[in-house]
Design a protein around this motif. Structure first.
Motif, PDB file in Angstrom:
ATOM      1  N   CYS A  96       0.797  -1.112   0.016  1.00 35.46           N
ATOM      2  CA  CYS A  96      -0.269   0.083   0.010  1.00 35.46           C
ATOM      3  C   CYS A  96       0.849   1.393   0.012  1.00 35.46           C
ATOM      4  O   CYS A  96       2.048   1.329   0.965  1.00 35.46           O
ATOM      5  N   ALA A  97       0.355   2.476  -0.599  1.00 41.16           N
ATOM      6  CA  ALA A  97       1.565   3.423  -0.890  1.00 41.16           C
ATOM      7  C   ALA A  97       0.431   5.029  -0.728  1.00 41.16           C
ATOM      8  O   ALA A  97      -1.155   4.844  -0.768  1.00 41.16           O
ATOM      9  N   ALA A  98       0.738   6.070   0.091  1.00 42.57           N
ATOM     10  CA  ALA A  98       0.170   7.001   0.349  1.00 42.57           C
ATOM     11  C   ALA A  98       0.973   8.703  -0.555  1.00 42.57           C
ATOM     12  O   ALA A  98       2.339   8.088  -0.050  1.00 42.57           O
ATOM     13  N   GLY A  99       0.266   9.543  -1.055  1.00 43.15           N
ATOM     14  CA  GLY A  99       0.953  10.310  -1.654  1.00 43.15           C
ATOM     15  C   GLY A  99       0.443  11.746  -2.579  1.00 43.15           C
ATOM     16  O   GLY A  99      -1.437  11.504  -1.975  1.00 43.15           O
ATOM     17  N   ASP A 100       1.536  12.104  -2.869  1.00 41.14           N
ATOM     18  CA  ASP A 100       0.107  13.378  -3.481  1.00 41.14           C
ATOM     19  C   ASP A 100       0.465  13.794  -5.406  1.00 41.14           C
ATOM     20  O   ASP A 100       0.919  14.370  -5.467  1.00 41.14           O
ATOM     21  N   PRO A 101       0.614  13.040  -6.045  1.00 37.79           N
ATOM     22  CA  PRO A 101       1.460  12.424  -7.467  1.00 37.79           C
ATOM     23  C   PRO A 101      -0.532  12.834  -7.469  1.00 37.79           C
ATOM     24  O   PRO A 101      -1.417  13.350  -7.250  1.00 37.79           O
ATOM     25  N   ILE A 102       0.920  13.909  -9.171  1.00 40.87           N
ATOM     26  CA  ILE A 102      -0.239  14.843 -10.124  1.00 40.87           C
ATOM     27  C   ILE A 102      -1.344  13.295 -10.882  1.00 40.87           C
ATOM     28  O   ILE A 102      -0.982  12.702 -11.135  1.00 40.87           O
ATOM     29  N   LEU A 103      -2.310  13.738 -11.500  1.00 41.96           N
ATOM     30  CA  LEU A 103      -3.426  12.665 -11.931  1.00 41.96           C
ATOM     31  C   LEU A 103      -2.890  12.434 -12.699  1.00 41.96           C
ATOM     32  O   LEU A 103      -3.461  11.023 -13.040  1.00 41.96           O
ATOM     33  N   SER A 104      -1.786  13.060 -13.621  1.00 43.62           N
ATOM     34  CA  SER A 104      -1.080  12.705 -15.130  1.00 43.62           C
ATOM     35  C   SER A 104      -0.298  11.188 -14.236  1.00 43.62           C
ATOM     36  O   SER A 104       0.006   9.997 -15.121  1.00 43.62           O
ATOM     37  N   GLN A 105       0.365  10.988 -13.241  1.00 47.27           N
ATOM     38  CA  GLN A 105       1.473   9.963 -12.444  1.00 47.27           C
ATOM     39  C   GLN A 105       0.725   9.598 -11.786  1.00 47.27           C
ATOM     40  O   GLN A 105       1.618   8.955 -10.723  1.00 47.27           O
ATOM     41  N   ILE A 106      -0.256   9.486 -11.111  1.00 44.24           N
ATOM     42  CA  ILE A 106      -1.067   8.152 -10.356  1.00 44.24           C
ATOM     43  C   ILE A 106      -1.091   7.111 -10.324  1.00 44.24           C
ATOM     44  O   ILE A 106      -1.080   6.418  -9.353  1.00 44.24           O
TER      45      ILE A 106
END
Length: 125
Positions: A96-106
């Motif tokens: 599992c992972a969490a972060g704040d990527p932009i949508l194109s890099q999701i």
């Protein structure tokens, strides 16, 4: 932030499993995205399923669409991955992972700075 994944195991093809990821130190809702990746033996880590904050979007890799479901329990600060109709090719360590990527890099693992320790799913034929 700590992510604790669990729920893996050895199952037969066609069986189901539910993976759980408990977050501590920060609420999942405060991240832009959170989800699941997997890494099979000898292969690179790949995207499986991701949920955008506030449930604004859910994304799956093509090979699991219709079989896997990602969900979240805000009260428990917990992320789930319900896996049905498992196949031998689903065998992998699931993270599992969490972060704040932009949508194109999701779907790119580089966008997620926080990772659980992984839980092994083995599907026998």
């Amino acid at each position: 932030v700590q992510l604790q994944a669990s729920g893996g195991g050895l199952v037969q093809a066609g069986d189901s499993l539910r993976l759980t990821c408990v977050a501590s130190g920060r609420t999942l809702r405060s991240f832009r995205s959170y989800g699941w990746f997997r890494q099979a033996p000898g292969k690179e880590r790949e995207f499986v399923a991701v949920m955008r904050h506030s449930g604004s979007g859910v994304y799956y890799t093509d090979s699991v669409k219709g079989r896997f479901t990602i969900s979240r329990d805000n009260a428990k600060n917990t992320l789930y991955l319900e896996m049905n109709s498992l196949k031998p090719e689903d065998t992998a360590v699931y993270y599992c992972a969490a972060g704040d990527p932009i949508l194109s890099q999701i779907s790119a693992s580089e966008g997620y700075p926080y990772w659980g320790q992984g839980t092994l799913v083995t599907v026998s034929s």
